[in-house]
Scaffold this motif. Sequence first.
Motif, short mmCIF file in Angstrom:
data_model
loop_
_atom_site.label_atom_id
_atom_site.label_comp_id
_atom_site.label_asym_id
_atom_site.label_seq_id
_atom_site.Cartn_x
_atom_site.Cartn_y
_atom_site.Cartn_z
N GLN A 103 0.87 -1.18 0.00
CA GLN A 103 0.00 0.00 0.00
C GLN A 103 0.90 1.21 0.00
OE1 GLN A 103 -2.78 0.34 3.22
NE2 GLN A 103 -3.51 2.34 2.58
N ALA A 104 0.76 2.06 -1.02
CA ALA A 104 1.64 3.22 -1.15
C ALA A 104 0.83 4.42 -1.64
CB ALA A 104 2.76 2.92 -2.13
N THR A 105 1.21 5.60 -1.21
CA THR A 105 0.55 6.83 -1.65
C THR A 105 1.41 7.52 -2.70
OG1 THR A 105 -0.53 7.13 0.49
CG2 THR A 105 -0.33 9.08 -0.92
N TYR A 106 0.82 7.78 -3.86
CA TYR A 106 1.49 8.54 -4.91
C TYR A 106 0.43 9.16 -5.81
CZ TYR A 106 0.90 4.13 -7.59
OH TYR A 106 0.40 3.00 -8.18
N LYS A 107 0.84 10.02 -6.73
CA LYS A 107 -0.10 10.76 -7.56
C LYS A 107 -0.74 9.85 -8.62
CE LYS A 107 1.93 15.35 -6.98
NZ LYS A 107 2.54 16.53 -7.65
N ASP A 108 -2.05 10.01 -8.78
CA ASP A 108 -2.75 9.26 -9.82
C ASP A 108 -2.60 9.97 -11.16
OD1 ASP A 108 -4.49 11.42 -9.79
OD2 ASP A 108 -6.11 10.35 -8.77
N ALA A 109 -3.29 9.47 -12.19
CA ALA A 109 -3.16 10.02 -13.53
C ALA A 109 -3.57 11.48 -13.62
CB ALA A 109 -3.98 9.18 -14.51
N LYS A 110 -4.41 11.93 -12.66
CA LYS A 110 -4.87 13.32 -12.66
C LYS A 110 -4.05 14.21 -11.73
CE LYS A 110 -9.61 12.17 -13.96
NZ LYS A 110 -11.04 12.26 -13.58
N THR B 52 -3.84 -0.49 -8.45
CA THR B 52 -5.05 0.32 -8.56
C THR B 52 -5.10 1.37 -7.45
OG1 THR B 52 -7.48 0.31 -8.58
CG2 THR B 52 -6.40 -1.33 -7.21
N PRO B 53 -5.57 2.57 -7.75
CA PRO B 53 -5.83 3.52 -6.67
C PRO B 53 -7.05 3.05 -5.88
CG PRO B 53 -6.60 4.42 -8.75
CD PRO B 53 -5.89 3.14 -9.08
N ILE B 54 -7.10 3.41 -4.61
CA ILE B 54 -8.29 3.12 -3.81
C ILE B 54 -9.35 4.16 -4.15
CG2 ILE B 54 -9.19 2.95 -1.46
CD1 ILE B 54 -6.45 2.06 -0.55
N HIS B 55 -10.58 3.71 -4.33
CA HIS B 55 -11.67 4.65 -4.63
C HIS B 55 -11.81 5.65 -3.49
CE1 HIS B 55 -12.78 2.45 -8.13
NE2 HIS B 55 -13.42 1.48 -7.52
N TRP B 56 -12.20 6.88 -3.86
CA TRP B 56 -12.43 7.91 -2.84
C TRP B 56 -13.45 7.40 -1.83
CZ3 TRP B 56 -8.82 11.40 -2.94
CH2 TRP B 56 -8.26 11.82 -4.15
N GLY B 57 -13.15 7.57 -0.55
CA GLY B 57 -14.07 7.16 0.51
C GLY B 57 -13.85 5.73 1.00
#
Length: 201
Positions: free
Chosen positions: A43-50, A74-79
């Motif tokens: 699990q890692a935090t980084y910038k998505d395509a936007k 995959t990014p985790i969905h918001w929420g």
Amino acid sequence: MGGLHEIFGSKPGHRPIKVTGAPAIHLPRPERQQPIGEWFIAQATYKDAKGHARPHLLAFLGTAGQPFKLAVATPIHWGERMPKPRLDADGYIADMDTDVARAVAQEYLNFWNNEKKEGASGYRLAKDSYSRKAFPAVYKGAYVEFAGHGSIFGFRTADGGSFFLFGLVNNPKHVNQVLSEALLVPDGGRTIRELGGNWFS
């Protein structure tokens, strides 16, 4: 295992992943690794395509002494949020239920292939699933039938549920090659909650 800089580094044709903070790594017991090779979930935090900094879920697979390669992301969905894994006394993740894993992957394959077999696997997508919202637009705009799915990675969650991370694999001639999914089935439940999803070409 190779260093994290190597694992999250640049690949030909891909921009390097610039991780914010330290990734959380989830390892299965060495003796419980799959026959195809060793794997782990990160699990890692980084910038998505936007350009938005978001938590992402990734699975890496290493075969026959080769370096680990990204298998699913995959990014985790918001929420949504990553569930806490159940850990043994040594800190390794508890094995996923392989029967449930296969059934859940088959349900998503049936759904995206428009097989009209909803629930035939014994499981159903949640009513508010992102895939349900995305399907009409995607299906109308592109032929997205999937040939199957790749390796399924996952674990038992701390509260007794099941977490799965895998990719649906498309025909090489199609526009979208892979749909990555991060899914959760609550303990004793039959509803699949979608935590994340992402297209790869």
